[in-house]
Design an enzyme around this catalytic site. Structure first.
Site, short mmCIF file in Angstrom:
data_model
loop_
_atom_site.label_atom_id
_atom_site.label_comp_id
_atom_site.label_asym_id
_atom_site.label_seq_id
_atom_site.Cartn_x
_atom_site.Cartn_y
_atom_site.Cartn_z
N PRO A 9 0.70 -1.21 -0.09
CA PRO A 9 -0.01 0.02 0.06
C PRO A 9 0.87 1.42 0.07
CG PRO A 9 -0.08 -1.03 2.15
CD PRO A 9 0.56 -2.05 1.12
N ASN A 10 0.35 2.21 -0.66
CA ASN A 10 0.96 3.64 -1.04
C ASN A 10 2.41 3.70 -1.52
OD1 ASN A 10 -1.30 4.54 0.82
ND2 ASN A 10 -0.28 3.59 2.44
N ARG A 17 4.34 10.89 -2.26
CA ARG A 17 4.18 10.69 -0.75
C ARG A 17 5.38 10.78 -0.08
NH1 ARG A 17 4.67 4.50 1.28
NH2 ARG A 17 4.15 4.86 3.27
N TYR A 22 10.75 9.06 1.62
CA TYR A 22 10.75 8.35 0.52
C TYR A 22 11.39 8.69 -0.58
CZ TYR A 22 7.81 5.85 3.56
OH TYR A 22 7.13 5.26 4.83
N ASN A 73 8.29 -5.23 -0.60
CA ASN A 73 7.97 -4.27 0.12
C ASN A 73 6.61 -4.16 0.61
OD1 ASN A 73 7.69 -1.85 1.70
ND2 ASN A 73 9.04 -0.50 0.27
N ALA A 76 3.14 -0.76 4.92
CA ALA A 76 2.50 -0.72 6.34
C ALA A 76 2.01 -2.06 6.75
CB ALA A 76 1.43 0.11 6.49
N HIS A 79 3.93 -4.22 9.42
CA HIS A 79 3.70 -4.26 10.73
C HIS A 79 2.37 -4.82 11.32
CE1 HIS A 79 6.89 -1.65 9.64
NE2 HIS A 79 6.16 -0.61 9.12
N ASP A 86 2.07 -15.50 6.70
CA ASP A 86 1.59 -17.10 6.53
C ASP A 86 1.90 -17.45 4.87
OD1 ASP A 86 1.07 -17.48 9.08
OD2 ASP A 86 -1.10 -17.45 8.72
N GLU A 97 12.63 -9.13 2.09
CA GLU A 97 12.03 -8.08 2.55
C GLU A 97 12.43 -6.64 2.54
OE1 GLU A 97 11.71 -8.07 6.72
OE2 GLU A 97 10.15 -6.28 6.96
N HIS A 99 12.44 -2.24 2.65
CA HIS A 99 11.96 -1.15 2.87
C HIS A 99 13.01 -0.04 2.40
CE1 HIS A 99 9.24 -3.15 5.30
NE2 HIS A 99 10.12 -3.91 5.88
N ILE A 100 12.17 1.03 1.81
CA ILE A 100 13.15 2.16 1.43
C ILE A 100 13.76 3.05 2.50
CG2 ILE A 100 12.85 4.39 0.24
CD1 ILE A 100 10.42 3.07 -1.49
N ARG A 106 12.72 4.50 12.85
CA ARG A 106 11.47 5.23 12.92
C ARG A 106 10.64 4.91 14.24
NH1 ARG A 106 8.94 5.31 7.01
NH2 ARG A 106 7.85 6.68 8.08
N ARG A 110 6.82 0.77 13.68
CA ARG A 110 7.45 0.33 12.55
C ARG A 110 8.46 -0.79 12.94
NH1 ARG A 110 5.29 3.66 8.38
NH2 ARG A 110 4.96 5.47 9.52
C1 DQA Z 1 8.15 1.09 4.09
C2 DQA Z 1 8.12 1.47 5.46
C3 DQA Z 1 6.62 1.26 6.29
O1 DQA Z 1 6.75 1.37 7.57
C4 DQA Z 1 5.82 2.19 5.66
O2 DQA Z 1 4.50 1.91 6.18
C5 DQA Z 1 5.73 1.99 4.14
C6 DQA Z 1 6.96 2.18 3.40
C7 DQA Z 1 9.35 1.60 3.47
O3 DQA Z 1 9.55 1.40 2.29
O4 DQA Z 1 10.13 2.34 4.01
O5 DQA Z 1 4.65 2.27 3.67
O6 DQA Z 1 7.83 -0.28 3.90
#
Ligand code: DQA
Length: 143
Positions: A9-10, A17, A22, A73, A76, A79, A86, A97, A99-100, A106, A110
């Site tokens: 998401p996002n 954003r 990011y 990635n 959210a 978390h 699963d 996994e 994360h940017i 943070r 998170r």
């Molecule tokens: C994220 C970190 C997450 O906490 C956040 O909710 C994101 C992006 C990152 O790429 O740093 O949406 O996964």
């Protein structure tokens, strides 16, 4: 080597954003960066992005027969989602996994990653380059 890159998401709003966290580059920029990298290395890559948890579960399931590795990635859902944890356990496809941002530096909420225990590696705080590192790690097969 076939790699599926999943973004949660996002992440479709990269560039718009919270650019202070990011960056200014867009989701399309991210895909182009990864495409070029994979082309140079002879890696077959495909992409999936969704803002919906169940759709992400479905994408992980599909990777069972269509990918040799997953880079995810989960945004959210990292978390919150036991369903994604699963799903990765269920498919048995090596998963990294990414994360940017550096989630370890943070907010407290998170610091928890449900998916992490099912992943062969976690890369965080390296911006878009983290995705390339994840792909190279999977391609090297040393896990
Ligand atoms: C994220 C970190 C997450 O906490 C956040 O909710 C994101 C992006 C990152 O790429 O740093 O949406 O996964």
């Amino acid at each position: 080597m076939r790699i599926l890159v999943i973004n949660g998401p996002n992440l479709n709003l990269l560039g718009i954003r919270e650019p202070g966290i990011y960056g200014n580059s867009t989701y399309e920029d991210l895909l182009n960066l990864i495409r070029n990298h994979c082309e140079e290395k002879g890696i077959e890559v495909s992409f999936y992005q969704s803002n919906h948890e169940g759709d992400l579960v479905d994408a992980i399931h599909e990777a069972r027969t269509s990918a040799d590795g997953i880079v995810i990635n989960p945004g959210a859902y990292t978390h919150t989602s036991i369903a994604l944890l699963d799903a990765v356990h269920a498919v048995n496809v090596p998963t990294v996994e990414v994360h940017i941002s550096d989630v370890s530096k943070r907010e407290a909420f998170r610091q928890i990653s449900y998916i992490r225990e099912a992943c062969v590696k976690t890369i965080q705080g390296k911006g878009f380059a983290g995705y390339l590192e994840a792909i190279d790690f999977l391609a090297a097969g040393a896990f």
